[in-house]
Design a protein around this motif. Sequence first.
Motif, short mmCIF file in Angstrom:
data_model
loop_
_atom_site.label_atom_id
_atom_site.label_comp_id
_atom_site.label_asym_id
_atom_site.label_seq_id
_atom_site.Cartn_x
_atom_site.Cartn_y
_atom_site.Cartn_z
N CYS A 15 0.79 -1.33 0.00
CA CYS A 15 0.16 -0.08 -0.14
C CYS A 15 0.80 1.28 -0.11
O CYS A 15 1.42 1.48 1.00
CB CYS A 15 -0.85 -0.01 1.06
SG CYS A 15 -1.98 1.38 1.20
N CYS A 18 -0.28 4.25 2.39
CA CYS A 18 0.18 4.27 3.73
C CYS A 18 1.44 4.18 4.00
O CYS A 18 2.10 4.71 5.09
CB CYS A 18 -0.45 2.79 4.28
SG CYS A 18 -2.25 2.83 4.59
N HIS A 109 -2.17 -5.61 5.51
CA HIS A 109 -2.64 -4.44 6.62
C HIS A 109 -3.34 -5.16 7.73
O HIS A 109 -3.42 -4.47 8.80
CB HIS A 109 -3.87 -3.69 5.70
CG HIS A 109 -3.15 -2.56 5.15
ND1 HIS A 109 -1.95 -2.50 4.59
CD2 HIS A 109 -3.90 -1.48 4.82
CE1 HIS A 109 -1.77 -1.30 4.02
NE2 HIS A 109 -2.84 -0.78 4.16
ZN LIG Z 1 -2.96 1.43 3.21
#
Ligand SMILES: [Zn+2]
Length: 138
Positions: A15, A18, A109
């Motif tokens: 990601c 993030c 995640h």
């Molecule tokens: Zn993320």
Amino acid sequence: MSVAAELIAARLAGCAACQKKLSGLVMRGDKLVLAALAASLPHNPPQELREGTKVMYPALRTRSGFMIFGLIHAMPRRHRADVLADAVEYWVSKIPSAEAGTSDRAAGHGMSIELPAPAGPEAFPDGVVEIRRMGSTS
Ligand SMILES: [Zn+2]
């Protein structure tokens, strides 16, 4: 250290949003976290290192917390970013599922990585940073 752990998890999840956010938080946060991450790198460079990490390596081998912490403080920001990127890469490589397929990456995640807070710059013993995969089914 939880932000560093989240950053590693975000990297595992692939990601980018993030990773960017969390990298910024580590860079702006307590330099002790970066010093502990640097100290967690093994004596022999585990991978091709970025410039800032190369500069640090002789100090890392001394395992002197004061020296490592002092260097982290003194080095330019771009070198600190190098150390962070290399430490994250190292820890990602230590987690076997990092190389796994997309379903596992998507689970990244939800993964919890525990990085104990460093006690202080006095001494960083080997393996001060521990990453454990929690609730792993594999
Ligand atoms: Zn993320």
